[in-house]
Design a protein around this motif. Sequence first.
Motif, PDB file in Angstrom:
ATOM      1  N   LEU A 164      -1.312  15.670  -2.153  1.00  0.00           N
ATOM      2  CA  LEU A 164      -2.370  14.883  -1.514  1.00  0.00           C
ATOM      3  C   LEU A 164      -3.394  14.403  -2.538  1.00  0.00           C
ATOM      4  O   LEU A 164      -3.899  13.273  -2.443  1.00  0.00           O
ATOM      5  CB  LEU A 164      -3.046  15.716  -0.428  1.00  0.00           C
ATOM      6  CG  LEU A 164      -2.174  16.032   0.793  1.00  0.00           C
ATOM      7  CD1 LEU A 164      -2.894  16.997   1.737  1.00  0.00           C
ATOM      8  CD2 LEU A 164      -1.808  14.746   1.545  1.00  0.00           C
ATOM      9  N   GLY A 165      -3.710  15.258  -3.520  1.00  0.00           N
ATOM     10  CA  GLY A 165      -4.626  14.835  -4.574  1.00  0.00           C
ATOM     11  C   GLY A 165      -4.048  13.698  -5.394  1.00  0.00           C
ATOM     12  O   GLY A 165      -4.749  12.740  -5.734  1.00  0.00           O
ATOM     13  N   GLY A 181       0.792  -1.221   0.000  1.00  0.00           N
ATOM     14  CA  GLY A 181       0.000   0.000   0.000  1.00  0.00           C
ATOM     15  C   GLY A 181       0.826   1.273   0.000  1.00  0.00           C
ATOM     16  O   GLY A 181       0.376   2.313   0.485  1.00  0.00           O
ATOM     17  N   LEU A 182       2.040   1.239  -0.565  1.00  0.00           N
ATOM     18  CA  LEU A 182       2.937   2.393  -0.520  1.00  0.00           C
ATOM     19  C   LEU A 182       3.024   3.145  -1.848  1.00  0.00           C
ATOM     20  O   LEU A 182       3.678   4.194  -1.914  1.00  0.00           O
ATOM     21  CB  LEU A 182       4.352   1.936  -0.113  1.00  0.00           C
ATOM     22  CG  LEU A 182       4.472   1.263   1.264  1.00  0.00           C
ATOM     23  CD1 LEU A 182       5.905   0.788   1.488  1.00  0.00           C
ATOM     24  CD2 LEU A 182       4.036   2.232   2.366  1.00  0.00           C
ATOM     25  N   LEU A 183       2.392   2.621  -2.906  1.00  0.00           N
ATOM     26  CA  LEU A 183       2.504   3.266  -4.208  1.00  0.00           C
ATOM     27  C   LEU A 183       2.029   4.720  -4.193  1.00  0.00           C
ATOM     28  O   LEU A 183       2.606   5.563  -4.902  1.00  0.00           O
ATOM     29  CB  LEU A 183       1.727   2.468  -5.259  1.00  0.00           C
ATOM     30  CG  LEU A 183       2.039   2.811  -6.718  1.00  0.00           C
ATOM     31  CD1 LEU A 183       3.503   2.577  -7.031  1.00  0.00           C
ATOM     32  CD2 LEU A 183       1.155   1.986  -7.663  1.00  0.00           C
ATOM     33  N   PRO A 184       1.005   5.082  -3.418  1.00  0.00           N
ATOM     34  CA  PRO A 184       0.597   6.496  -3.383  1.00  0.00           C
ATOM     35  C   PRO A 184       1.713   7.450  -2.950  1.00  0.00           C
ATOM     36  O   PRO A 184       1.664   8.642  -3.283  1.00  0.00           O
ATOM     37  CB  PRO A 184      -0.557   6.499  -2.372  1.00  0.00           C
ATOM     38  CG  PRO A 184      -1.136   5.127  -2.468  1.00  0.00           C
ATOM     39  CD  PRO A 184       0.050   4.230  -2.669  1.00  0.00           C
ATOM     40  N   LEU A 185       2.710   6.939  -2.234  1.00  0.00           N
ATOM     41  CA  LEU A 185       3.796   7.816  -1.776  1.00  0.00           C
ATOM     42  C   LEU A 185       4.631   8.362  -2.933  1.00  0.00           C
ATOM     43  O   LEU A 185       5.362   9.345  -2.754  1.00  0.00           O
ATOM     44  CB  LEU A 185       4.702   7.065  -0.798  1.00  0.00           C
ATOM     45  CG  LEU A 185       4.056   6.633   0.531  1.00  0.00           C
ATOM     46  CD1 LEU A 185       5.066   5.893   1.388  1.00  0.00           C
ATOM     47  CD2 LEU A 185       3.499   7.842   1.276  1.00  0.00           C
ATOM     48  N   THR A 186       4.527   7.736  -4.126  1.00  0.00           N
ATOM     49  CA  THR A 186       5.289   8.242  -5.266  1.00  0.00           C
ATOM     50  C   THR A 186       4.875   9.667  -5.635  1.00  0.00           C
ATOM     51  O   THR A 186       5.654  10.415  -6.235  1.00  0.00           O
ATOM     52  CB  THR A 186       5.106   7.334  -6.490  1.00  0.00           C
ATOM     53  OG1 THR A 186       3.701   7.219  -6.792  1.00  0.00           O
ATOM     54  CG2 THR A 186       5.667   5.951  -6.213  1.00  0.00           C
ATOM     55  N   SER A 187       3.657  10.055  -5.269  1.00  0.00           N
ATOM     56  CA  SER A 187       3.189  11.410  -5.577  1.00  0.00           C
ATOM     57  C   SER A 187       4.005  12.473  -4.849  1.00  0.00           C
ATOM     58  O   SER A 187       4.055  13.626  -5.288  1.00  0.00           O
ATOM     59  CB  SER A 187       1.709  11.560  -5.210  1.00  0.00           C
ATOM     60  OG  SER A 187       0.902  10.722  -6.009  1.00  0.00           O
ATOM     61  N   ILE A 188       4.632  12.101  -3.746  1.00  0.00           N
ATOM     62  CA  ILE A 188       5.468  13.062  -3.009  1.00  0.00           C
ATOM     63  C   ILE A 188       6.623  13.537  -3.889  1.00  0.00           C
ATOM     64  O   ILE A 188       7.085  14.677  -3.762  1.00  0.00           O
ATOM     65  CB  ILE A 188       5.992  12.413  -1.709  1.00  0.00           C
ATOM     66  CG1 ILE A 188       4.831  12.078  -0.775  1.00  0.00           C
ATOM     67  CG2 ILE A 188       7.001  13.315  -1.012  1.00  0.00           C
ATOM     68  CD1 ILE A 188       5.242  11.340   0.481  1.00  0.00           C
ATOM     69  N   PHE A 189       7.063  12.687  -4.796  1.00  0.00           N
ATOM     70  CA  PHE A 189       8.165  13.051  -5.691  1.00  0.00           C
ATOM     71  C   PHE A 189       7.655  13.516  -7.064  1.00  0.00           C
ATOM     72  O   PHE A 189       8.207  14.432  -7.651  1.00  0.00           O
ATOM     73  CB  PHE A 189       9.101  11.853  -5.873  1.00  0.00           C
ATOM     74  CG  PHE A 189       9.599  11.281  -4.579  1.00  0.00           C
ATOM     75  CD1 PHE A 189      10.629  11.892  -3.883  1.00  0.00           C
ATOM     76  CD2 PHE A 189       9.021  10.143  -4.038  1.00  0.00           C
ATOM     77  CE1 PHE A 189      11.083  11.367  -2.680  1.00  0.00           C
ATOM     78  CE2 PHE A 189       9.464   9.612  -2.846  1.00  0.00           C
ATOM     79  CZ  PHE A 189      10.498  10.227  -2.149  1.00  0.00           C
ATOM     80  N   ILE A 190       6.604  12.863  -7.553  1.00  0.00           N
ATOM     81  CA  ILE A 190       6.148  13.140  -8.907  1.00  0.00           C
ATOM     82  C   ILE A 190       5.528  14.526  -9.042  1.00  0.00           C
ATOM     83  O   ILE A 190       5.838  15.268  -9.987  1.00  0.00           O
ATOM     84  CB  ILE A 190       5.151  12.055  -9.370  1.00  0.00           C
ATOM     85  CG1 ILE A 190       5.884  10.728  -9.559  1.00  0.00           C
ATOM     86  CG2 ILE A 190       4.449  12.473 -10.661  1.00  0.00           C
ATOM     87  CD1 ILE A 190       4.976   9.567  -9.910  1.00  0.00           C
TER      88      ILE A 190
END
Length: 674
Positions: free
Chosen positions: A309-310, A206-215
């Motif tokens: 966050l979005g 369940g960690l894939l959403p954390l990629t948004s912190i960089f993307i």
Amino acid sequence: MATTTHSAARSGGVRLHVQRFGTFLSNMVLPNIGAFIAWGLITALFIETGWITTIGKALGYTGGYGFVEDLGAWGSGSEGTGIVGPMITYLLPLLIGYTGGRMMYNDNLRGGVVGAIATMGAIAGASVPMFLGAMIMGPLGGWSMKKLDALWSHKIRPGFEMLVNNFSAGIWGGFLAVIGFVLAGPLVEAFSTLASKVVNTLVDNGLLPLTSIFIEPAKILFLNNAINQGILTPLGTTEAAQAGQSILFLLEANPGPGLGLLLAFALFGRGAAKASAPGAILIQFVGGIHEIYFPYVLAKPKLIAAVILGGMAGVATNVVFGSGLRSPASPGSIIAVWAASPPGALVGVTASVLVAAGVTFLVAAFLLKLDKSNDDGDLTAATAAMEANKGKKSSVAGTLVGSGAARGNGPIHSIVFACDAGMGSSAMGASVLRKKVHGAGFTDVTVVNKAISSLTDTYDLVVTHEDLTQRAEQRTGSARHVSVNNFMDSPRYDEIVELLQQTNGAAGANGAAAVDGAAVGIPGGRSSGGGDLLSRDSIVLDGRASGRDAAITEAGELLVAAGAVDGSYVPAMHERETSVSTYMGNLLAIPHGTNEAKPAIRRSAISFVRYPQGIDWNGKEVKFVIGVAGAGDDHLKLLGKIAEVFTDSAQVARLEAARTPADVQAVLGAMQPA
């Protein structure tokens, strides 16, 4: 203070290098996005779980889908010959390899061919689609072929050019194909396997959403190409080939965060930001141009939290639904996203866009309600910052800050004719154009020539060969741009004069008597370096060459014999020709060295070779080849003279009939200023 400055400089330098690398990777993929989309649409329609069979089952059809099943098959055999598998295995990687090789060889087809051959070796040496292998072997093939050609291009005897070129490309391409099979294929396959395991680990935990912190922050800094086309598209395509879809295609391309941010500005923003946001929504969400919302974040950096966050919420939604796309969504429009969605993932994909937009909107609205400042000045400055990050003018920035005062809409006071080296083609083109402009009475309009590398965004109008226009636009984004393909007699010059009449009004009465500074008659052609610019020993009336490359060598060797250049200047003339043709029109070509070869020039000089029967120059007939070596500005005067001569059919006829070198000098020195 100094430490802060140095740290900022290092940070900017790192960002610039990453951005350039990302641009390099994306330039291999973006020209071929149409092929990716074609593969995605064919996959979405014809595979076993595609739209046609899904709709057929929903309507109760229980018969066979013969033709559809054949098209959707991943291989060939008794079950039919499919095109889905061969497209992703061969077509797409070969296109990327060809594009990368051609890029590395200055847009030369030989580089593309060798790059494709080398890529084929990597394809055959691996069991996964070789997108990353193509990004390695393609550029390697083009770059290495360019270096090899430079070793012998000026040493080949006339008549043997095609033989040497074909065999060298074939031999070297075959060698690289073996290297690709033995090394690149297995290495890239191992990397793809590792990357897939990393992605699966993120999904499983369940960690894939954390990629948004960089993307999301990377998008604002224009590093999206490095991430999307360079990493996510190749990995996503490999995953889609195995699983039928990939969530990776939506990590960066989801239009939801941008939509939510712009909606918040439309409702709760102030000033120019509020007024421009509704129009920006249409450009971003429907047009797929995400850069339109970047200045809004740059204007209020705290809003980066909203898009992060979005983005995380959108990724999480796709994880929950198990949804993804079959192929890249480019541009990142909701239309492209829906078109690339498999039937079973359409609900999840749509939900991810809506959730991402909703979360971004709520967070951005809250932050904007706390902010009481006006947005006018912030947005203007942020738009400029965005363009600085991007490295060129934005095609949509005028929507945000208005374009009424843009230099491109006002009178034209300065024109620059730009070419690769700035000492040959552009000088002659500028001379012809200057004569027309000043002859029409616009004596206050300056017409100069420069190398593209030295251009600054300070000119009103930029004229370039059509193959160089894109490079010039990157350096002079706010100027008007005109492309030509015939320097001597281009109808675009008359169009420029008409444009001046529209933008500048009536011309001055003394225009017809204007003196073209580059068109000064110089009988004898003396250079300030102590030698003749065009000596009789450098004039050949019956050239030996039978083709373009041999003609370049012949003209270059005359310059060497005259003591004007070192021997290393001749291969630089060949290298220059591979970038953009030096064919000028009206039977004339003016080969010259690259900008980097100027140290090899001892003094300014010109050589003249006539080919009475004509030779082929990239499909154009050439009878006159003038080799150019320009150390200073001396040669520009003679180039201006040559430009005048070759726009006059009577003078060209005199050169065709010349019997002695003195006859040639008489023609080139006969034109005197009015």
